[in-house]
Every structure is written in C-alpha cells, then in structure tokens.
Design an enzyme around this catalytic site. Sequence first.
Site, PDB file in Angstrom:
ATOM      1  N   ASN A 173       0.854  -1.185   0.000  1.00 31.63           N
ATOM      2  CA  ASN A 173       0.000   0.000   0.000  1.00 31.63           C
ATOM      3  C   ASN A 173       0.883   1.226   0.000  1.00 31.63           C
ATOM      4  O   ASN A 173       1.979   1.172   0.539  1.00 31.63           O
ATOM      5  CB  ASN A 173      -0.787   0.057   1.320  1.00 31.63           C
ATOM      6  CG  ASN A 173      -2.186  -0.434   1.198  1.00 31.63           C
ATOM      7  OD1 ASN A 173      -2.427  -1.491   0.650  1.00 31.63           O
ATOM      8  ND2 ASN A 173      -3.101   0.336   1.715  1.00 31.63           N
TER       9      ASN A 173
HETATM   10  O1  PMT Z   1       2.316   7.054   5.932  1.00 35.82           O
HETATM   11  P1  PMT Z   1       2.085   8.425   5.317  1.00 35.82           P
HETATM   12  O2  PMT Z   1       2.744   8.585   3.973  1.00 35.82           O
HETATM   13  O3  PMT Z   1       2.434   9.534   6.279  1.00 35.82           O
HETATM   14  O4  PMT Z   1       0.506   8.560   5.015  1.00 35.82           O
HETATM   15  C1  PMT Z   1      -0.405   8.595   6.073  1.00 35.82           C
HETATM   16  C2  PMT Z   1      -1.646   7.749   5.772  1.00 35.82           C
HETATM   17  C3  PMT Z   1      -2.388   8.368   4.596  1.00 35.82           C
HETATM   18  C4  PMT Z   1      -1.248   6.311   5.450  1.00 35.82           C
HETATM   19  C5  PMT Z   1      -2.493   7.768   7.082  1.00 35.82           C
HETATM   20  O5  PMT Z   1      -2.848   9.093   7.400  1.00 35.82           O
HETATM   21  C6  PMT Z   1      -3.754   6.913   6.924  1.00 35.82           C
HETATM   22  O6  PMT Z   1      -4.781   7.331   6.399  1.00 35.82           O
HETATM   23  N1  PMT Z   1      -3.683   5.647   7.425  1.00 35.82           N
HETATM   24  C7  PMT Z   1      -4.722   4.631   7.214  1.00 35.82           C
HETATM   25  C8  PMT Z   1      -4.538   4.013   5.860  1.00 35.82           C
HETATM   26  C9  PMT Z   1      -5.593   2.953   5.547  1.00 35.82           C
HETATM   27  O7  PMT Z   1      -5.246   1.861   5.185  1.00 35.82           O
HETATM   28  O8  PMT Z   1      -6.856   3.350   5.705  1.00 35.82           O
HETATM   29  P2  PMT Z   1      -8.134   2.370   5.514  1.00 35.82           P
HETATM   30  O9  PMT Z   1      -9.284   3.299   5.401  1.00 35.82           O
HETATM   31  O10 PMT Z   1      -7.924   1.397   4.399  1.00 35.82           O
HETATM   32  O11 PMT Z   1      -8.163   1.561   6.861  1.00 35.82           O
HETATM   33  C10 PMT Z   1      -8.969   1.949   7.951  1.00 35.82           C
HETATM   34  C11 PMT Z   1      -8.354   1.580   9.261  1.00 35.82           C
HETATM   35  O12 PMT Z   1      -8.271   0.162   9.412  1.00 35.82           O
HETATM   36  C12 PMT Z   1      -6.954   2.135   9.515  1.00 35.82           C
HETATM   37  O13 PMT Z   1      -6.894   2.517  10.878  1.00 35.82           O
HETATM   38  C13 PMT Z   1      -6.057   0.919   9.231  1.00 35.82           C
HETATM   39  O14 PMT Z   1      -4.840   0.984   9.967  1.00 35.82           O
HETATM   40  C14 PMT Z   1      -6.948  -0.224   9.721  1.00 35.82           C
HETATM   41  N2  PMT Z   1      -6.752  -1.533   9.071  1.00 35.82           N
HETATM   42  C15 PMT Z   1      -6.973  -1.703   7.744  1.00 35.82           C
HETATM   43  C16 PMT Z   1      -6.861  -2.961   7.172  1.00 35.82           C
HETATM   44  C17 PMT Z   1      -6.509  -4.052   7.997  1.00 35.82           C
HETATM   45  N3  PMT Z   1      -6.364  -5.280   7.485  1.00 35.82           N
HETATM   46  N4  PMT Z   1      -6.301  -3.853   9.311  1.00 35.82           N
HETATM   47  C18 PMT Z   1      -6.414  -2.623   9.863  1.00 35.82           C
HETATM   48  O15 PMT Z   1      -6.235  -2.441  11.081  1.00 35.82           O
END
Ligand code: PMT
Length: 212
Positions: free
Chosen positions: A22
């Site tokens: 990712n």
């Molecule tokens: O790392 P940088 O370049 O500084 O960028 C920061 C960022 C954009 C990565 C950060 O601010 C951010 O948005 N992080 C979450 C990224 C993400 O995967 O978002 P999501 O909407 O897909 O996931 C939602 C949540 O579930 C997040 O808290 C993620 O950590 C968690 N997750 C997702 C998938 C998984 N299998 N397990 C999880 O715990």
Amino acid sequence: MKFLVTAGPTREPLDPVRYLTNRSSGRMGYALAGAARHEGHEVILISGPTVLDVPPGVDFIPVETAQQMYEAVRDMLPGVDVAVLCAAVADYRPVVCAEQKMKKGAERMVLELEKTPDILGSMRDVFGFRGVLVGFAAETQNVLAYAREKLQRKQCDMVVANDVSRSDIGFDSRENEVLLVFPNREEALPKDTKEHIALHIVEHAANLLPRV
Ligand code: PMT
C-alpha cells in the site's frame, strides 16, 4: 499513559523478490509516536517497512506483513491505554507465496488473493481491548460518511479521516489535513505538518480516556 501506534505499509509477498503493498511513507504514524512520547507517554510503535528514523524513547517493533502486524498488536496490547492504528495495511494478500522467483512466461497472469486479518476490526471483539481506540480512514470520496461508518462498525472512539485523493496531503507528503470524527461531533484540523496534526490527535485521544 501507554500508547500503541501502528504505522507504514505492509508487504504481502508473492515470491522471494516481489510483494503487494500500500502507499505509505510511515510519516503520519511516526509523527504520532513521536508526539505521544513528547507528551510524556510510554509508546510502542509497530511499523511496516519505512526509511524513517524511529523517534527517540519509543519501543519499536518492525514487521512486514499484515499477519505479523496483527500478531504484534495482539501480543503488545496488555496494559495499553490508547491504540492509534495509522498503518496502511494491505487488505488482500496472495493466497500462495511461491518458494522460488516466478519466471516470466504467459502474456497475462491472474493472481488469487485472500483477505488479510482486520486488525482494527479485531481490537474490541477478538482482542478484548477496552482502552481508547483511534482508527484512521483513508478515503478518496464521501470522507465524512465513510469515516462515521468506520467509527461505528469498528467500535472506535475517534476516527481520523484524510482525503488521500489529494497529492499535497495524506500519503507520502509532509503535511496532512484531517477530520476528527467522534460519536457525536466532528472537528476539522486545517492543513499543517504531520508533527503538529499528530500532537492534536494525541491530545484528543488522551482526553478520551476515562479518569478513575
Ligand atoms: O504514511 P504516510 O505517507 O504519512 O501517510 C499517512 C496515511 C495516509 C497512510 C495515514 O494518514 C492513513 O490514512 N492511514 C490509514 C490508511 C488505511 O489503510 O486506511 P483504511 O481506510 O484502508 O483503513 C482503515 C483503518 O483500518 C486504519 O486505521 C487501518 O490501519 C486499519 N486496518 C486496515 C486494514 C486491515 N487489514 N487492518 C487494519 O487495522
């Protein structure tokens, strides 16, 4: 208080030389770990591969895959007051990881993928975590609606939503602009360095912990 922060991407191997991943530099998560330490908290940082220096005074656990991050979070949770899951975890991984490097052959190739464990979604019901739970939402549209849905479904106390369709904030950049989503209100944090945004997030998260 004791903080646990996840950061960076995960890598899901296809063979010994290739992986699915990712976008994430790790900057936002490392800024959170640094901010929590700066505020005097004990901090465990569980991170996928990045080129960043670990903030001083932070306990660091490096991982590669979503499965390793899942197990590290589960194992480190006892005693944690605030968990901030900022990592960009790959949602799918190859079903099979080839033992040897795959050779170039056919014009097309189909990869079979399976879901990785949902770390945020396991925090309450599988791991039994009762502390303050902060999730992130990386969205490209309907930012507030998707973040609010995530807040409820994953039983978070706060979701930090960022619009990752913009190149000046979110992934890889030094700045971010986020919407803090709570069960009964929202608060917008204007564009600022990830270090400043992180300090606000840490302060809000610490204030959510019930005083005994
Ligand atoms: O790392 P940088 O370049 O500084 O960028 C920061 C960022 C954009 C990565 C950060 O601010 C951010 O948005 N992080 C979450 C990224 C993400 O995967 O978002 P999501 O909407 O897909 O996931 C939602 C949540 O579930 C997040 O808290 C993620 O950590 C968690 N997750 C997702 C998938 C998984 N299998 N397990 C999880 O715990």
